[in-house]
Design a protein around this motif. Structure first.
Motif, PDB file in Angstrom:
ATOM      1  N   HIS A 110      13.723  -8.144   1.150  1.00 20.22           N
ATOM      2  CA  HIS A 110      14.094  -7.454  -0.091  1.00 20.22           C
ATOM      3  C   HIS A 110      15.493  -6.852  -0.020  1.00 20.22           C
ATOM      4  O   HIS A 110      16.112  -6.583  -1.047  1.00 20.22           O
ATOM      5  CB  HIS A 110      13.078  -6.358  -0.413  1.00 20.22           C
ATOM      6  CG  HIS A 110      12.827  -5.364   0.676  1.00 20.22           C
ATOM      7  ND1 HIS A 110      12.684  -5.718   1.998  1.00 20.22           N
ATOM      8  CD2 HIS A 110      12.676  -4.004   0.651  1.00 20.22           C
ATOM      9  CE1 HIS A 110      12.452  -4.634   2.724  1.00 20.22           C
ATOM     10  NE2 HIS A 110      12.455  -3.594   1.937  1.00 20.22           N
ATOM     11  N   LYS A 113      20.196 -10.641   2.040  1.00 24.43           N
ATOM     12  CA  LYS A 113      20.292 -11.846   1.217  1.00 24.43           C
ATOM     13  C   LYS A 113      21.341 -12.808   1.772  1.00 24.43           C
ATOM     14  O   LYS A 113      22.350 -12.365   2.338  1.00 24.43           O
ATOM     15  CB  LYS A 113      20.705 -11.473  -0.217  1.00 24.43           C
ATOM     16  CG  LYS A 113      19.855 -10.392  -0.856  1.00 24.43           C
ATOM     17  CD  LYS A 113      18.440 -10.861  -1.100  1.00 24.43           C
ATOM     18  CE  LYS A 113      17.599  -9.747  -1.716  1.00 24.43           C
ATOM     19  NZ  LYS A 113      16.203 -10.171  -1.881  1.00 24.43           N
ATOM     20  N   TYR A 423       6.986  -8.532  -1.511  1.00 26.19           N
ATOM     21  CA  TYR A 423       8.241  -8.669  -2.263  1.00 26.19           C
ATOM     22  C   TYR A 423       8.351 -10.028  -2.940  1.00 26.19           C
ATOM     23  O   TYR A 423       8.692 -10.123  -4.124  1.00 26.19           O
ATOM     24  CB  TYR A 423       9.436  -8.432  -1.324  1.00 26.19           C
ATOM     25  CG  TYR A 423      10.753  -8.908  -1.876  1.00 26.19           C
ATOM     26  CD1 TYR A 423      11.398  -8.196  -2.883  1.00 26.19           C
ATOM     27  CD2 TYR A 423      11.354 -10.083  -1.407  1.00 26.19           C
ATOM     28  CE1 TYR A 423      12.607  -8.646  -3.411  1.00 26.19           C
ATOM     29  CE2 TYR A 423      12.557 -10.529  -1.921  1.00 26.19           C
ATOM     30  CZ  TYR A 423      13.186  -9.807  -2.917  1.00 26.19           C
ATOM     31  OH  TYR A 423      14.370 -10.250  -3.429  1.00 26.19           O
ATOM     32  N   ARG A 445      14.981  -6.968 -11.314  1.00 20.25           N
ATOM     33  CA  ARG A 445      15.501  -7.659 -10.129  1.00 20.25           C
ATOM     34  C   ARG A 445      16.375  -6.723  -9.293  1.00 20.25           C
ATOM     35  O   ARG A 445      16.305  -6.734  -8.055  1.00 20.25           O
ATOM     36  CB  ARG A 445      16.288  -8.906 -10.563  1.00 20.25           C
ATOM     37  CG  ARG A 445      15.405 -10.080 -10.951  1.00 20.25           C
ATOM     38  CD  ARG A 445      16.207 -11.347 -11.143  1.00 20.25           C
ATOM     39  NE  ARG A 445      16.977 -11.304 -12.387  1.00 20.25           N
ATOM     40  CZ  ARG A 445      16.515 -11.730 -13.565  1.00 20.25           C
ATOM     41  NH1 ARG A 445      15.283 -12.232 -13.654  1.00 20.25           N
ATOM     42  NH2 ARG A 445      17.274 -11.673 -14.634  1.00 20.25           N
ATOM     43  N   ASP A 449      15.449  -5.596  -5.382  1.00 20.43           N
ATOM     44  CA  ASP A 449      16.368  -5.806  -4.260  1.00 20.43           C
ATOM     45  C   ASP A 449      16.815  -4.501  -3.619  1.00 20.43           C
ATOM     46  O   ASP A 449      17.546  -4.514  -2.628  1.00 20.43           O
ATOM     47  CB  ASP A 449      17.587  -6.610  -4.728  1.00 20.43           C
ATOM     48  CG  ASP A 449      17.237  -8.059  -5.001  1.00 20.43           C
ATOM     49  OD1 ASP A 449      16.160  -8.499  -4.564  1.00 20.43           O
ATOM     50  OD2 ASP A 449      18.036  -8.751  -5.657  1.00 20.43           O
TER      51      ASP A 449
END
Length: 578
Positions: A110, A113, A423, A445, A449
Motif C-alpha cells: 500500500h 510502488k 489492500y 485511491r 495508498d
C-alpha cells in the motif's frame, strides 16, 4: 529495579494517540524491558518491530517526531542501488533488491510502488552495451522481479517517453524500474506496526542520561520534552539507532565508539509536474554521482547533492548554491529550463555515512555497521533506507548477547505493515468505497495508498465536514489531519504539515496558508486553546521563513545561522538529542 509485568494492550492496536502517550509513559517507568531503542528513524522503528515480533519487550524513544531526521528527507526511493554495481558492491545490491521485492509484494504494497526511470545515453558505441550489461546483472539479481526489466530505446523512442529532453542531450536511452514510497509515512507505519505487536513507541521523549550498573548499561533516563517530566527506563540492553547523532549519544554513554559517522547533506527540490513533460523519471550522471528526477504525485522531486555537513544536525539548511547545483545539472538536458520561480519546495537531509578514508562522501560505502560498544549497549549506523529491515534485525542480533535466555530468529520478512492486509482487494473495490463514503474514486485511491486497509478506520469516524479538502491544500482531506493527531502520533503542527502530510514541500506557500486551519483540526484531538493554536502557527511560520531565508544564502555557515534562529516546536528539547 522495577518488576516485570505484561504490557498493557492499547485500546486500538498500533494507535499512537494522546491516551496511548499517557499509558506508554507509565509503562516506561514501571516495566523492565529487554530492549530500549533510541531513535525514531526507519532503522530504530525497524529494530523495534523486529524485536517485538521476536517476543521481546521493547521500548523506543525519540526526542522529536518519528522520521523527523534523515528518514523524512531521502529521495523517497526503495531502490536496488544500481549505481553501487559500479563500485562492485554486489552484496549490497542483491540485499537491497530483495528488500525492495518484499516491500512491493508482502510488507508494504500500500505504501511502496513501482516507478520507471529513463537513463539517457550520451556516448556512442560503448555506453549502451556497458549500461545494458550492468542492468542485465541488476535484473538477474532481482531487479526485474515484480517490475518490468530493462527496455532499450532509440533517441526517438526516448524523446517520446520524455519529451522534455533536448534532442541533442541523448543518442538513445534505457528504461528500468525501481520503487518509491513516502519515507516519513512508511517510517511512521513501521512504528505503528511495532506498537501493534506490543512495543512502546513514544516520541517527544529525549534520552538525557545512560543508566549503568557496575560496568554495564542498564537503561536510560528520559525526559518528556512536552512537559519536562523525567523517568528511568530499565532494560537488559540499549540500541543506539540515532543516525547522524550516533557519535553524540556515544559520548553521552561514556563509551568509546567502534566507528564514526559522517553527515553528508543531500538537498532536493520539488517542482510542479507540468514543468517537465515526461512519462518517466530520469537518472542523470553528474561529475560526482547521479541526479534523480523522480515523479511524485503532481510534482517532480529533483536531487540530490552530496556534501559534508558539520553544523546543526537537527536542521540542515539548503543554500542557494545547493539549489543552483541541482538546477544547473538538470537544465543541461531539459529543453525548457527550470528556474527558481518553478520551485514549490526544498528539503535537506543528512545521510549517516560511515566515516572512511575517502574524502568524497559520494564514494563512502552504504554498508552499515553494528557494534557492541559496551556491555548492554549496541550502536548501528550507515546503510541505506531500503535495507532498514536488515539493519534492524542485525542490531537486535547484536544485542542478544545481553538478553536473558535464547531469542527467536527475525521474522519481519513475513510481517506485513499495518494497512497491508486486504489492500489489494480494496483497490478492486474503489468504486464501491467511493459510493459508500461519498468521495470521488481518485480520493479513495489516494487514501488507500496512504492508509491501506486502515482506510475504514480513517473514514468511518469522520463527520461529513471532515471529508472536505484542507483549505489551501486540496490534495488532502481534513480527516487526514485529525487522524494524524488521534492515531499517528502528530503532536505539533510541523508533524502534520511536514511528515504526516507533505504540504510543506508540495505547495508554494509551504503550509503557511493552511497552518491556522490545520492547527484548529489538531486542536480537536489535543484540546488546544486559542493561545496554543496561535503558538503552533507562529512557530511553524517562523520555521518556514527561516528555511526560505536560508535558501538565499551562499554557503552552509550563513544558511545554518539563519535556519538555527527559528524556534523549536518542542519546548524542552536540549542537546545532545536522542
Amino acid at each position: 529495579m522495577a518488576t516485570r509485568k505484561p504490557p498493557a494492550a492499547p485500546a486500538t492496536p498500533g494507535r499512537l494517540g494522546p491516551e496511548d502517550r499517557d499509558s506508554d509513559w507509565e509503562r516506561l517507568g514501571s516495566e523492565t524491558f529487554d530492549l530500549v531503542i533510541i531513535g525514531g528513524g526507519v532503522v530504530g522503528v525497524g529494530a523495534a518491530l523486529d524485536a517485538a515480533t521476536r517476543g521481546l519487550r521493547v521500548a523506543l524513544v525519540e526526542a522529536r517526531d518519528l522520521a523527523s531526521g534523515t528518514s523524512s528527507r531521502s529521495s523517497k526511493l526503495f531502490h536496488g542501488g544500481l549505481r553501487y554495481l559500479e563500485q562492485l558492491e554486489f552484496g549490497l545490491v542483491r540485499e537491497a533488491l530483495r528488500e525492495r521485492e518484499l516491500m512491493l509484494t508482502r510488507i508494504a504494497p500500500h505504501l511502496v510502488k513501482p516507478v520507471s526511470f529513463l537513463y539517457p545515453l550520451t556516448h556512442r558505441v560503448w555506453e549502451r552495451p556497458y549500461t545494458a550489461a550492468g542492468l542485465l546483472l541488476y535484473d538477474t539479481m532481482g531487479g526485474a522481479r515484480s517490475v518490468p526489466g530493462q527496455k532499450h530505446l532509440t533517441r526517438a523512442g526516448a524523446l517520446r517517453m520524455v519529451p522534455a529532453l533536448k534532442p541533442d542531450a541523448l543518442i538513445g536511452g534505457i528504461r528500468y524500474y525501481d520503487a518509491q514510497a513516502d519515507d516519513a509515512r512508511h517510517t511512521m507505519m513501521v512504528g505503528r506496526t511495532a506498537a501493534h505487536y506490543g512495543a512502546v513507541v513514544r516520541t517527544s521523549t529525549q534520552v538525557v542520561a545512560i543508566l549503568k550498573e557496575a560496568d554495564r548499561v542498564s537503561g536510560v533516563r528520559v525526559r518528556d520534552v512536552e512537559d519536562g517530566r523525567e523517568t528511568d527506563v530499565h532494560a537488559h540492553a540499549v540500541i543506539n539507532a540515532t543516525g547522524v547523532w550516533t557519535d553524540e549519544l556515544q559520548r553521552l554513554s561514556g563509551s568509546r565508539g567502534r566507528f564514526r559517522v559522517r553527515a553528508s547533506k543531500g538537498v532536493h527540490i520539488v517542482v510542479p509536474r507540468d514543468r517537465i513533460v515526461s512519462e518517466s523519471g530520469m537518472i542523470l550522471r553528474t561529475e560526482k554521482s547521479v541526479l534523480f528526477v523522480i515523479p511524485w504525485r503532481n510534482h517532480w522531486i529533483v536531487g540530490t547533492t552530496d556534501t559534508d555537513w558539520n553544523l546543526d544536525l537537527a536542521h540542515p539548511a539548503a543554500t542557494k548554491n545547493d539549489i543552483d547545483y541541482i538546477l544547473d545539472h538538470v537544465n543541461t538536458v531539459l529543453a525548457t529550463p527550470l528556474t527558481h520561480n518553478d520551485i514549490e519546495g526544498v528539503y535537506a537531509g543528512l545521510r549517516p555515512l560511515l566515516a572512511g578514508e575517502s574524502e568524497s562522501t559520494s564514494k563512502l560505502s552504504r554498508e552499515h555497521a553494528v557494534a557492541r560498544v559496551a556491555p548492554g549497549l549496541v550502536a548501528i549506523a550507515g546503510g541505506k533506507y531500503t535495507t532498514y529491515r536488515v539493519m534492524g534485525a542485525d542490531a537486535v542480533d547484536a544485542a542478544s548477547v545481553d538478553l536473558p535466555g535464547r531469542i527467536q530468529p527475525s521474522i519481519t520478512d513475513k510481517v506485513p505493515l499495518v494497512g497491508a492486509d486486504g489492500y489489494h482487494a480494496l483497490v478492486n473495490q474503489v468504486d464501491q468505497l467511493a459510493t459508500r463514503y461519498g468521495l470521488h474514486p481518485y480520493r479513495v485511491r489516494h487514501l488507500l495508498d496512504r492508509y491501506g486497509s486502515l482506510v475504514h478506520e480513517v473514514l468511518e469516524s469522520a463527520d461529513p465536514e471532515l471529508l472536505k479538502p484542507v483549505p489551501s491544500a486540496p490534495d488532502y482531506l481534513q480527516v487526514e489531519i485529525v487522524y494524524a493527531a488521534s492515531h499517528e502520533g502528530a503532536l505539533h503542527l510541523e508533524d502534520a504539515l511536514t511528515r504526516r502530510t507533505r504540504i510543506s514541500i508540495e505547495y508554494p506557500h509551504r503550509g503557511v496558508d493552511c497552518a491556522e486551519a490545520v492547527a484548529g483540526l489538531m486542536a480537536r484531538v489535543h484540546g488546544w486553546d486559542q493561545e496554543r493554536i496561535t503558538r503552533e502557527v507562529e512557530v511553524y511560520t517562523a520555521r518556514v521563513d527561516a528555511e526560505r531565508a536560508s535558501q538565499t544564502e551562499p554557503d552552509d555557515q550563513a544558511a545554518d545561522a539563519v535556519r538555527a534562529a527559528a524556534p523549536e516546536a518542542r519546548p524542552q528539547l536540549t542537546e545532545p538529542v536522542g
